[in-house]
Structure formats: C-alpha cells, structure tokens
Design a protein around this motif. Structure first.
Motif, PDB file in Angstrom:
ATOM      1  N   MET A   1      24.402  32.806  35.032  1.00 34.59           N
ATOM      2  CA  MET A   1      25.769  32.267  35.216  1.00 34.59           C
ATOM      3  C   MET A   1      25.838  31.429  36.494  1.00 34.59           C
ATOM      4  SD  MET A   1      29.119  33.030  33.884  1.00 34.59           S
ATOM      5  CE  MET A   1      27.965  32.496  32.628  1.00 34.59           C
ATOM      6  N   LYS A  46      32.207  28.445  35.678  1.00 34.31           N
ATOM      7  CA  LYS A  46      33.523  29.087  35.697  1.00 34.31           C
ATOM      8  C   LYS A  46      33.589  29.901  36.976  1.00 34.31           C
ATOM      9  CE  LYS A  46      34.171  28.165  31.250  1.00 34.31           C
ATOM     10  NZ  LYS A  46      35.224  27.331  30.712  1.00 34.31           N
ATOM     11  N   PRO A  47      34.519  29.618  37.844  1.00 38.25           N
ATOM     12  CA  PRO A  47      34.581  30.372  39.098  1.00 38.25           C
ATOM     13  C   PRO A  47      34.778  31.853  38.819  1.00 38.25           C
ATOM     14  CG  PRO A  47      36.577  29.084  38.771  1.00 38.25           C
ATOM     15  CD  PRO A  47      35.598  28.646  37.723  1.00 38.25           C
ATOM     16  N   MET A  49      36.646  34.760  39.419  1.00 34.50           N
ATOM     17  CA  MET A  49      37.961  35.035  40.007  1.00 34.50           C
ATOM     18  C   MET A  49      37.968  36.334  40.804  1.00 34.50           C
ATOM     19  SD  MET A  49      39.949  32.582  39.168  1.00 34.50           S
ATOM     20  CE  MET A  49      41.675  33.001  38.958  1.00 34.50           C
ATOM     21  N   LEU A  50      37.089  37.249  40.444  1.00 37.64           N
ATOM     22  CA  LEU A  50      37.053  38.498  41.199  1.00 37.64           C
ATOM     23  C   LEU A  50      36.596  38.208  42.623  1.00 37.64           C
ATOM     24  CD1 LEU A  50      35.590  41.037  38.630  1.00 37.64           C
ATOM     25  CD2 LEU A  50      37.883  40.979  39.592  1.00 37.64           C
ATOM     26  N   ALA A  51      35.580  37.361  42.739  1.00 36.04           N
ATOM     27  CA  ALA A  51      35.107  36.986  44.071  1.00 36.04           C
ATOM     28  C   ALA A  51      36.225  36.265  44.821  1.00 36.04           C
ATOM     29  CB  ALA A  51      33.882  36.093  43.956  1.00 36.04           C
ATOM     30  N   LYS A  53      39.505  36.372  44.377  1.00 42.81           N
ATOM     31  CA  LYS A  53      40.600  37.256  44.779  1.00 42.81           C
ATOM     32  C   LYS A  53      40.192  38.152  45.923  1.00 42.81           C
ATOM     33  CE  LYS A  53      43.124  37.290  40.532  1.00 42.81           C
ATOM     34  NZ  LYS A  53      43.994  38.024  39.664  1.00 42.81           N
ATOM     35  N   PHE A  54      38.985  38.633  45.839  1.00 41.89           N
ATOM     36  CA  PHE A  54      38.494  39.513  46.890  1.00 41.89           C
ATOM     37  C   PHE A  54      38.521  38.796  48.237  1.00 41.89           C
ATOM     38  CE2 PHE A  54      34.350  40.482  49.086  1.00 41.89           C
ATOM     39  CZ  PHE A  54      34.885  41.482  49.869  1.00 41.89           C
ATOM     40  N   SER A  59      45.713  39.202  45.008  1.00 43.49           N
ATOM     41  CA  SER A  59      45.349  39.548  43.634  1.00 43.49           C
ATOM     42  C   SER A  59      46.129  38.718  42.623  1.00 43.49           C
ATOM     43  CB  SER A  59      45.581  41.026  43.372  1.00 43.49           C
ATOM     44  OG  SER A  59      46.961  41.284  43.308  1.00 43.49           O
ATOM     45  N   THR A  61      48.655  39.444  41.036  1.00 42.87           N
ATOM     46  CA  THR A  61      48.928  40.337  39.916  1.00 42.87           C
ATOM     47  C   THR A  61      50.065  41.267  40.312  1.00 42.87           C
ATOM     48  OG1 THR A  61      46.602  40.309  39.282  1.00 42.87           O
ATOM     49  CG2 THR A  61      47.921  42.143  38.456  1.00 42.87           C
ATOM     50  N   SER A  91      49.618  37.392  37.100  1.00 44.73           N
ATOM     51  CA  SER A  91      49.344  38.163  35.892  1.00 44.73           C
ATOM     52  C   SER A  91      50.156  39.446  35.932  1.00 44.73           C
ATOM     53  CB  SER A  91      47.872  38.543  35.811  1.00 44.73           C
ATOM     54  OG  SER A  91      47.066  37.420  35.968  1.00 44.73           O
ATOM     55  N   LEU A 115      44.610  45.997  43.889  1.00 42.34           N
ATOM     56  CA  LEU A 115      44.473  45.432  42.555  1.00 42.34           C
ATOM     57  C   LEU A 115      45.700  44.625  42.191  1.00 42.34           C
ATOM     58  CD1 LEU A 115      42.843  47.959  40.133  1.00 42.34           C
ATOM     59  CD2 LEU A 115      42.056  45.753  40.948  1.00 42.34           C
TER      60      LEU A 115
ATOM     61  N   LEU B  50      39.322  45.361  44.703  1.00 39.39           N
ATOM     62  CA  LEU B  50      38.888  43.997  44.411  1.00 39.39           C
ATOM     63  C   LEU B  50      37.442  43.818  44.851  1.00 39.39           C
ATOM     64  CD1 LEU B  50      41.998  41.854  45.363  1.00 39.39           C
ATOM     65  CD2 LEU B  50      41.042  42.236  43.107  1.00 39.39           C
ATOM     66  N   PHE B  54      34.395  43.253  42.285  1.00 41.08           N
ATOM     67  CA  PHE B  54      33.598  42.051  42.510  1.00 41.08           C
ATOM     68  C   PHE B  54      32.117  42.417  42.575  1.00 41.08           C
ATOM     69  CE2 PHE B  54      31.706  39.667  46.219  1.00 41.08           C
ATOM     70  CZ  PHE B  54      31.187  38.660  45.435  1.00 41.08           C
ATOM     71  N   LEU B  93      45.982  43.992  30.882  1.00 37.37           N
ATOM     72  CA  LEU B  93      46.695  42.805  31.337  1.00 37.37           C
ATOM     73  C   LEU B  93      47.485  42.272  30.162  1.00 37.37           C
ATOM     74  CD1 LEU B  93      44.378  40.609  33.559  1.00 37.37           C
ATOM     75  CD2 LEU B  93      46.765  41.170  33.967  1.00 37.37           C
ATOM     76  N   MET B 110      40.710  34.157  31.442  1.00 39.05           N
ATOM     77  CA  MET B 110      40.603  35.327  32.311  1.00 39.05           C
ATOM     78  C   MET B 110      39.328  36.109  32.043  1.00 39.05           C
ATOM     79  SD  MET B 110      44.397  36.838  32.475  1.00 39.05           S
ATOM     80  CE  MET B 110      45.601  36.067  33.543  1.00 39.05           C
ATOM     81  N   THR B 113      36.389  34.047  33.420  1.00 38.26           N
ATOM     82  CA  THR B 113      36.307  34.054  34.879  1.00 38.26           C
ATOM     83  C   THR B 113      36.202  35.477  35.441  1.00 38.26           C
ATOM     84  OG1 THR B 113      38.706  34.070  35.071  1.00 38.26           O
ATOM     85  CG2 THR B 113      37.635  31.924  35.083  1.00 38.26           C
TER      86      THR B 113
END
Lengths: 331, 331
Positions: A1, A46-47, A49-51, A53-54, A59, A61, A91, A115, B50, B54, B93, B110, B113
């Motif tokens: 990836m 595809k970025p 997103m967990l990284a 957001k961290f 979040s 959310t 979200s 979260l 998070l 991650f 979600l 989602m 990513t």
DNA sequence: CTTGCTAAATGAACCGGTTCATTTTACTCT
DNA sequence: AGAGTAAAATGAACCGGTTCATTTAGCAAG
C-alpha cells in the motif's frame, strides 16, 4: 500500500509538499500540485486516515448515544444529526445503548480515548441522574428535559402538556385520564407536571387513580386502556404521553366497543408518521425531531471548535396538532 | 495528558511491559501488573485509541450505509448489526446516504482510507447497478435481492410474493392489483416477479393497468388507492409492496367509503410494528429485520477476520402473517 | 556453584501521517 | 548584476502506541 513517502518519491518532491497539497493546496505551486496528483493517481494512493487523525489529534467523529435506534423518533433525531455532521466533515458513531448505563459508559470512553471528539445523548437526564456527562467530555443532550445539567436541546414538555389538557378542557372534558411513561422518566415528570398544572388551573383535583403508568410501548398502552374500561367512573378523555401508547389505547377501546372520539377522546405525543395515517387520525404534539438533531449537532460542533455557545438550553418550538381523535364528551 | 511512557516511568517499568499489561496481561508477572494498574490509576491514564488503531492497523469499525435511517425497517436491521458489533468490540459508523450515490462513495472511501474495516450496505443492488462494491473493500449487502454481486443477506422476496398472491387467490380473488415500489428498485423487481409467477400459474393474464407504481412512501400509496377507486373494473384485492403503502391504501379506500376487507382486501410487506396495531390489522410478510442485521454483521466480521464464509447468499426465513385486512371477495 | 532453559522485561525501531525551523527558489527593484 | 524579500520546498522530528530482537531474571537439575 502506497504511503506519502512513495508519492513524494514518485513526484520527485518531499513528503511535506505532498502533505500540503492534500491539506493546504493553496500553499503549493500549481506545477507541483499537478505532479503530486499525477503521482497519487499513478500509485493509487489513499491517505491513511488513522495516521492522519492520530497525528492531528482530531478524530472528526462524534458519538450519538441512543436508548433504542429502532424507535422512529430517535431515528429522526439521528437523521438530523447526520445531516449537520456530514456537512462539516464529521462522522457519526452510532451508540445504541439498549438502555444500559454500562453501554453508555463504554461510549463515553470513546471520547476519553480520543476516538471521538464529543457525544450527543438522546437519553433524557436531570441533575440527580446516575450517569452524568464527565468533565472534559464534550456533551450535548438532545430531546432532554427541564434541569438538564449540560448543553441541551428540547421542546417545552410542560407547556405542551398544558396545551393538550387545555384543549381537552375546552372541549368540555372534566375527567381526563393519563397513560404516562415510567414514573421516574424525565419526560414523564415534565409532562405530568404540565397535566397537574393545567387541571389545577381549571379547578380540578388531581386523582392518581386515573393516571396509569405505562412504559412508552404499545402493550402498556393496550393494558392501560383495558384498565380504564373496567372503571365505573371512566374518564371521557385520555392524554397519552406518546403516540405509540395512544394508538394502542385507540385499539384497546375500539375492541371494547368504545368509539374514538365519540365515546372517548385520545391524545398522543411525538407525532409519528403513522399518527396521521391511522383511523381516526391522532391529535398530538409534534416534536421537531430532525431539527432537534440538527441543533444538537451544531451545538456540539461549536463546542468542539471551542466556541462557547451563548445559550445552554435550546428550546425549540413544538406544534400542537388537532386531528380526529378528540371531540366533545357525550353527556 | 498522560502517555504510556509516563505510566512506564511511574511504575518503574518499560513501555513494552505497560503495553503488554493492557493487551496480553497473561504474559506479565502479577507483581508488575499491579504496579502498572496503580500507575494508570494514579495518572488517570487513558490510552489514545487513535494511536493504537493506527499502529495496529485495525480500526475495529464497520460502516453501515443506509438509504434513510428514519425508516423503521432499516433502523431495526441496524439494531441487529449493533448487537453483534458491540459483542465483538466493533464500532458502527452510521452512513445515512439519503439515497445519494455520491454519499455512498464517501462512505466507501472510509474503508479505503482505513477508517473502517468493512461496509454493510442496506441499499439493494444487482450486478447492473451504477455503484458496486470495489475490490479490496469488504462488503456485505443486507436486505438485498436476487443476483446481488457480493456477500448478501435477504429473504426470498419472489417466494414471499408468490405466497401472498396464492393466499389471495385461495380466498377467491381473481383480479389482484399491485401497488409496487419504483420500477427499477430491486425489491420491486423481485416481488413483481413473484406476482407474475403466481398469477400465471393460476391461469390469469398479466394486466399492467392494475399494477400502479408507488415509491414505498405513504403518499404514493394513497394516490394509488385513489386511482384504483376510479377504475370501472376495480380489483378485489391489492398487494402492496410495503406496509406503509398498504396502510395508506386502507386509509384511501376507507375515505372513499370502501371497507377493508369486506369490499377490498389489502396486503403489505415488511410487518412494521404498527401493522398489527392499525384497524384493520394488516396481512403482510414479516421480514426478520434484526436477524438480517445480525447475520450481516457476523458475515462481515468473518470476512474481516479472513475467514471465508461458505455461502455467499444468506436467505433467511420470512413469515407470512394473515390478519384482518384480507377476506374473500364480495360477489 | 555452574549450567541450561524458560519466562519476563527491555527499549529502540516502527507505523504514516503532520509540522515547522531552515534552506532554496523565484522574482522585484535598484 | 546584485541585494532584498516573499513564496515554496525541504526533511528531520514528532505523535503515542505496538512489536520484536535481545537481555535479564528466576528456577531446576546436575
């Protein structure tokens, strides 16, 4: 990836530049923006997103705690919340607590553990409640009650209840029964307060024997109707604290040969869709469910953005809808 | 905010040990477990989920895409999904797509990513659909139809429809009308297939003039009922493709002075709660909504855990419920 | 008192983004 | 051409967990 480093290499640029193209493109030259987008397309990047957001500690959310998602009123509030959340790139994590405080705690933990940024609770609660919002957990109560110890959105349940009873009084009813929710439910408390207030003003004494406790579900409404049927001095009108019990009551009285509204008037609360479909259509209080969801979400998002909303209590207008299920009493 | 390093320092241990206490406590000595928990309590440490997600590359989240959350059938399916997800430590979600494919794409993103591990779609789709699950995006279709090109959970819509029509035929009805859903909706297609099959077997010709297209909403049912009223050779029974339109039809016919079921029989589809409350109670097909949600979630979780479920198509039993809205025709 | 072996603990590297102090580039003005 | 300046680009450090190769501790057997 593929990672952002792969993209940077492919484009012959640094990770910082790639990152900026994704978040602040206006700070990158057109030429390099194109290069980066080509590299992204080529690598199908595809970025993660967990990284993201961290690292960014946001979040984006919110969690919505709901006692029961399979309740149309709640579902509508959630629909309103989603509309606003989506528009702001947030979200919605669904927290069906199934009426369990333990589950509610689990969902609150999601905010504490990053979260989620905040929480909207559809369970009404007052100061004395067993589980209240914690410090540091951004929280909004939707569909709440009087004396909610947090930001809250609701209608004036007491006033709405007064309006319902006044309508029945003005039709000529003197003996008005109630099918309430559970005794300690905040909505029950507020609506009962309105009932007592209205009959007191009309000079009628409070008679607990014609206030039957339900639980907001169909079967409790049906059983309450049966109890009313057995009474010798039966009320000529019944104020139900939600539509589901009101619909049940109509069914219950019909089965015993009583006609609604000719023999007995019935009112509801909520204005579910079906309330305008059933026979007879139901006189009830329409709560702006979607609007309540929207307002709650707006409030919470403001809190997350560290604005301090001016008002703590947001009271939205309700609508008292007179339909076919109420009429003057027979004499 | 305390980090795992703070806890390690407070406990006089390494971060690795603290991490293990949280995830694999059996690999740490009792003595040190206690030390760690004391340090956690003292510092009021809450792990940053998070960071955890991650690093461990597991979001433990699924997204549920629903055309409209304020639809009780969908809400029930979601309730079932939540039950299973919660039991497995997964979050849900909520993806209210409001029937927009663009929104659906957003939610699929989602998964791409890493925000979610997989997706459950409550919108029925077939091979020819505009938006299908992508490769690499774990996907389950709940409440689906025939020829769903992914793992799917559904009832036998065609068979259920046949059963409804056979019931009407056995009561003596010869001219059976339909209030369908939108023409290209997969559920409409399946149910119409069952209708055609059943009347063909009974030697009745298909007459498109008594198949009126609705959109699964109340008003379309009402307007269809009015159209039927105007017909000179009106059907003696109407098969509606969902309960909402059936309830509307009952209302519509009643208003024109036609009695259900004496003058015209009505059937529904879904078995919403209200269908057993209204007057007359509705003959309909009960879909096991919660069960469908549960099964979908089980399937998706299996896929996420890299099990390969044996069956692609999961067809759950439905129940045909005969109530008061159907009776033999007048002659 | 070694030796041998397992269980427990260590701590540095890593995940894949973002951030920011620093360097390079591009351009204007004398 | 050179100085000055703003804009663009760089790349190493960082976020807070987890992981795993390596070290240390604990204990039994010889």
């Amino acid at each position: 990836m593929a990672t952002i480093r792969d993209v940077a290499q492919e484009a012959g640029l640094s990770t910082g530049t790639v990152s900026k193209v994704l978040s602040h493109p206006e700070k990158v030259s057109k030429k390099n923006q194109i290069k980066v987008h080509e590299a992204i397309a080529k690598l199908n990047y595809k970025p993660n997103m967990l990284a993201q957001k961290f690292r960014s500690k946001r979040s984006n959310t919110i969690v919505v705690m709901v006692p029961d998602i399979a309740n149309l009123f709640f579902a509508k509030v959630i629909s309103g919340i989603e509309t606003v959340a989506q528009a702001s790139g947030f979200s919605v994590l669904l927290g069906d607590t199934k009426d369990s405080l333990a589950q509610e705690k689990e969902f609150i933990k999601m905010v504490e553990t990053r979260l989620a940024d905040g929480v909207i609770n559809l369970r009404p609660y007052r100061k004395s409640d067993a589980l209240l919002p914690k410090d540091g957990v951004l929280s909004v109560a939707a569909s709440s009650c009087e004396n909610t110890p947090s930001y809250s959105v609701r209608i004036d349940n007491v006033g709405a209840s007064v309006k319902v009873i006044n309508h029945l009084l003005s039709l000529g009813h003197k003996r008005i029964g109630v099918i309430s929710g559970l005794k300690n439910n905040p909505h029950t408390i507020d609506r009962l307060k309105g009932y007592k207030q209205a009959i007191a003003e009309a000079g009628i004494d409070y008679d607990p024997s014609i206030v039957i406790e339900g639980d907001f579900n169909y079967w409790s409404g049906l059983s309450a109707a049966e109890q009313f049927c057995k009474m010798t001095d039966r009320p000529t009108a019944i104020c139900c604290f939600n539509d589901e019990m009101a619909i049940a009551a109509i069914k219950g009285f019909s089965e015993k040969g009583l006609k609604v509204p000719q023999d007995i008037s019935i009112t509801g609360f909520d204005d579910m869709d079906v309330s305008k479909y059933i026979i007879p259509t139901l006189t009830t209080v329409a709560q702006p469910a979607e609007k309540m969801g929207e307002r709650s979400a707006e409030l919470l998002l403001a809190l997350i953005n560290e604005d301090t909303p001016s008002a703590t209590e947001h009271i939205l207008p309700y609508e008292f809808v007179i339909r076919e299920s109420t009429a003057p009493p027979r004499h």
